[in-house]
Scaffold this motif. Structure first.
Motif, PDB file in Angstrom:
ATOM      1  N   THR A  25       0.841  -1.188   0.000  1.00 22.98           N
ATOM      2  CA  THR A  25       0.000   0.000   0.000  1.00 22.98           C
ATOM      3  C   THR A  25       0.883   1.247   0.000  1.00 22.98           C
ATOM      4  OG1 THR A  25      -1.728  -1.141   1.221  1.00 22.98           O
ATOM      5  CG2 THR A  25      -1.805   1.257   1.212  1.00 22.98           C
ATOM      6  N   ARG A  29       1.699   4.830   0.972  1.00 22.01           N
ATOM      7  CA  ARG A  29       1.295   5.775   2.016  1.00 22.01           C
ATOM      8  C   ARG A  29       1.902   7.161   1.802  1.00 22.01           C
ATOM      9  NH1 ARG A  29       2.093   0.895   4.670  1.00 22.01           N
ATOM     10  NH2 ARG A  29       0.246   0.093   5.783  1.00 22.01           N
ATOM     11  N   LEU A  63      -6.750  10.056  -1.593  1.00 25.42           N
ATOM     12  CA  LEU A  63      -6.578   8.663  -1.187  1.00 25.42           C
ATOM     13  C   LEU A  63      -5.943   8.551   0.198  1.00 25.42           C
ATOM     14  CD1 LEU A  63      -5.231   7.148  -4.547  1.00 25.42           C
ATOM     15  CD2 LEU A  63      -7.486   6.767  -3.541  1.00 25.42           C
ATOM     16  N   ASP A 122      -3.349  -3.624 -15.027  1.00 30.34           N
ATOM     17  CA  ASP A 122      -2.734  -3.927 -13.730  1.00 30.34           C
ATOM     18  C   ASP A 122      -1.651  -5.000 -13.856  1.00 30.34           C
ATOM     19  OD1 ASP A 122      -4.126  -6.338 -14.010  1.00 30.34           O
ATOM     20  OD2 ASP A 122      -5.705  -5.783 -12.596  1.00 30.34           O
ATOM     21  N   GLN A 138      -5.785   8.367  -9.747  1.00 27.48           N
ATOM     22  CA  GLN A 138      -5.951   7.514  -8.570  1.00 27.48           C
ATOM     23  C   GLN A 138      -5.815   6.043  -8.941  1.00 27.48           C
ATOM     24  OE1 GLN A 138      -9.352   8.226  -6.087  1.00 27.48           O
ATOM     25  NE2 GLN A 138      -9.045  10.434  -5.996  1.00 27.48           N
ATOM     26  N   GLU A 139      -6.359   5.671 -10.083  1.00 20.54           N
ATOM     27  CA  GLU A 139      -6.258   4.271 -10.513  1.00 20.54           C
ATOM     28  C   GLU A 139      -4.801   3.881 -10.752  1.00 20.54           C
ATOM     29  OE1 GLU A 139      -8.546   0.795 -11.061  1.00 20.54           O
ATOM     30  OE2 GLU A 139      -9.124   2.798 -10.396  1.00 20.54           O
ATOM     31  N   ARG A 142      -3.226   3.292  -7.278  1.00 20.63           N
ATOM     32  CA  ARG A 142      -3.686   2.033  -6.669  1.00 20.63           C
ATOM     33  C   ARG A 142      -2.992   0.824  -7.306  1.00 20.63           C
ATOM     34  NH1 ARG A 142      -8.966   4.192  -7.613  1.00 20.63           N
ATOM     35  NH2 ARG A 142      -9.886   5.172  -5.778  1.00 20.63           N
ATOM     36  N   VAL A 143      -2.964   0.817  -8.635  1.00 13.73           N
ATOM     37  CA  VAL A 143      -2.371  -0.311  -9.363  1.00 13.73           C
ATOM     38  C   VAL A 143      -0.879  -0.431  -9.065  1.00 13.73           C
ATOM     39  CG1 VAL A 143      -1.758  -1.125 -11.675  1.00 13.73           C
ATOM     40  CG2 VAL A 143      -4.099  -0.397 -11.203  1.00 13.73           C
ATOM     41  N   GLY A 150       0.531   0.293  -6.418  1.00 16.24           N
ATOM     42  CA  GLY A 150       0.657  -0.251  -5.079  1.00 16.24           C
ATOM     43  C   GLY A 150       0.299  -1.718  -4.964  1.00 16.24           C
ATOM     44  N   ALA A 193      -2.670  -3.179  -6.257  1.00 20.92           N
ATOM     45  CA  ALA A 193      -4.098  -3.485  -6.352  1.00 20.92           C
ATOM     46  C   ALA A 193      -4.473  -3.878  -7.776  1.00 20.92           C
ATOM     47  CB  ALA A 193      -4.925  -2.275  -5.920  1.00 20.92           C
ATOM     48  N   SER A 208      -9.888  -1.468 -10.396  1.00 21.61           N
ATOM     49  CA  SER A 208     -11.143  -1.371  -9.642  1.00 21.61           C
ATOM     50  C   SER A 208     -12.360  -1.396 -10.561  1.00 21.61           C
ATOM     51  CB  SER A 208     -11.160  -0.075  -8.816  1.00 21.61           C
ATOM     52  OG  SER A 208     -11.206   1.059  -9.671  1.00 21.61           O
TER      53      SER A 208
END
Length: 461
Positions: A2, A4, A25, A217, A311-312, A315-316, A318, A320, A323
């Motif tokens: 994740t 941070r 986020l 991803d 944002q996507e 996330r990816v 990190g 993920a 989504s």
């Protein structure tokens, strides 16, 4: 892992955009800046700011050691490169990962492969994506270039194999021009990109520039539909729309499917754009290149899909998964983006750095202004002249154009000449309203517009 904390390795409006996405986020942000950018908006918005060098980009924003050194000192988890600068530099991506930091973007091998225009054409062919007729790979010399030109015919485009952003491109209309332009193009490519390699493509007359937004991803890939980017000046985009107006649905489906197929071929991770030339007459499209980064024009896609692409990406990176699934992505309405630059349109678009004395930003439903500006800010003379992007959305293209015109009328940027007047004129132009444009449209339009203005001034005199 994740993420941070995130370091933003860029400046201007895209740095502001990334900071806002990360903070939404819950991610701590660190902004690097040159000495000339100490008071830019991104520095004020970030949780921490670090000076990485003098104004010259090669000593600051392009200095890999300085950027990674700042990231280490700030103990960040990841680096987002934005667009331009180091965003498509595979060596930088490698160095970031080697430092134990996450690179928010594709893996270095994908950047390296797709960043070489010739290699990217080969990937496109493997994926079954049509390419513009031309050389099969890098051209070995002027002799080979002559043979290719004999087969494809003129005009032909000489392009830098490692180029991007519309640079390193020349057009030859006959054999004499090919022979004179070829060595010049090679020298220009070597100076700009450190690689003098060239390839050739046939010029598609009156082509439209259409591109597909992709997200991956590393395993799954989706598309977020296409954008129209035909209005260009000196091969630099000026005005973008989503979706592409007057594009047949059957072509749209085929175009988007081909972009996904190409991205899957390299197990793409992050946001990227697959660019094409589209021939209105034949309804055929041809692959041009892949941009392995977030695009300047990404907001129009966000406006019609509701997906936050930045944002996507974070996330990816990190770890993920995406989504969104392809069936979840349903475009709605129409969006247009105008690039607002600090340039004097009446003086051949001369850059106009200076102090912003007044800023009035239009607001309301379907209106968004991504910018780095604030009243009192002094635009430094060392970088790109882009000040921000006015993005407007509405249920239909006609309604979008009407809303755009009103938004442009209410956008006030005092202190420096800008291109707002150009976009207002385009929004009122009948050809633009009909969607009757191509990649050479704007330059012809500007020539005619300046001719009319000159004639009008002569008549008054």
């Amino acid at each position: 892992m994740t993420i941070r904390s995130l370091l933003v390795a860029n400046r201007g409006e895209i740095a502001v955009r990334i900071i806002k996405a990360a903070q939404a986020l819950g991610i701590r942000t660190v902004q690097v800046h040159s000495a000339a950018d100490a008071d830019m908006l991104a520095v004020k918005l970030a949780d921490e700011a670090i000076d990485i060098g003098p104004p010259a980009a090669k000593k600051s924003y392009l200095n890999i050691d300085a950027v990674i050194g700042a990231a280490k000192s700030a103990r960040v988890d990841a680096i987002h490169p934005g667009y331009g600068f180091l965003s498509e530099n595979a060596d930088f991506a490698d160095a970031v990962e080697a430092a134990g930091i996450i690179f928010v973007g594709p893996r270095a091998d994908a950047i390296r492969l797709l960043g070489d225009k010739v290699a990217a054409r080969e990937v496109a062919k493997r994926a079954g994506v049509p390419t513009v007729p031309g050389s099969d790979g890098r051209v070995s010399g002027i002799g080979a270039a002559r043979e290719i030109a004999d087969k494809t015919g003129f005009p032909i485009m000489i392009k830098a194999a490692a180029g991007g952003g519309g640079r390193g491109i020349r057009i030859a209309n006959d054999m004499a021009e090919l022979e004179s332009q070829y060595p010049l193009a090679s020298a220009e490519a070597l100076a700009a990109f450190g690689d003098g390699g060239l390839y050739l493509e046939k010029v598609i007359a009156r082509a439209r520039h259409v591109e597909v937004q992709i997200l991956g991803d590393g395993e799954n890939v989706v598309h977020c539909y296409e954008r129209e980017c035909s209005p260009q000046r000196r091969r630099q985009k000026v005005w973008e729309e989503a979706q592409a107006f007057l594009l047949p649905d059957s072509v749209r489906q085929e175009l988007c499917a081909s972009a996904v197929a190409l991205a899957r071929e390299v197990k793409y991770r992050g946001a990227g754009t697959v660019e094409y030339l589209y021939d209105d007459e034949t309804q055929e499209f041809y692959f041009i290149e892949v941009n392995t980064r977030i695009q300047v024009e990404h907001p129009v896609t966000e406006m019609i899909t509701g997906i936050d692409l930045v944002q996507e990406m974070i996330r990816v990176a990190g770890g993920a998964k995406l989504s969104v699934d392809q069936r979840d992505i349903v475009p709605r309405g129409h969006a247009i983006e105008c690039r607002i630059n600090a340039e004097d349109v009446s003086r051949d678009f001369m850059p106009t750095p200076g102090r912003i004395t007044r800023l009035n930003v239009p607001e309301g439903e379907g209106v968004r202004f991504d910018t780095m500006l604030y009243a009192g800010y002094s635009i430094p003379p060392f970088y790109d002249s882009l000040l921000g992007k006015l993005i407007v959305w509405a249920e239909s293209r006609d309604a979008c154009l009407d809303r755009l015109r009103k938004a442009l009328q209410h956008l006030e940027i005092g202190g420096v000449p800008t291109t707002v007047s150009l976009h207002l004129a385009l929004a009122n132009d009948e050809s633009v309203r009909r969607g009757a444009f191509h990649t050479r449209f704007l330059e012809g339009w500007l020539e005619a517009e300046f001719s009319r203005q000159s004639q009008s001034k002569s008549e008054v005199a």
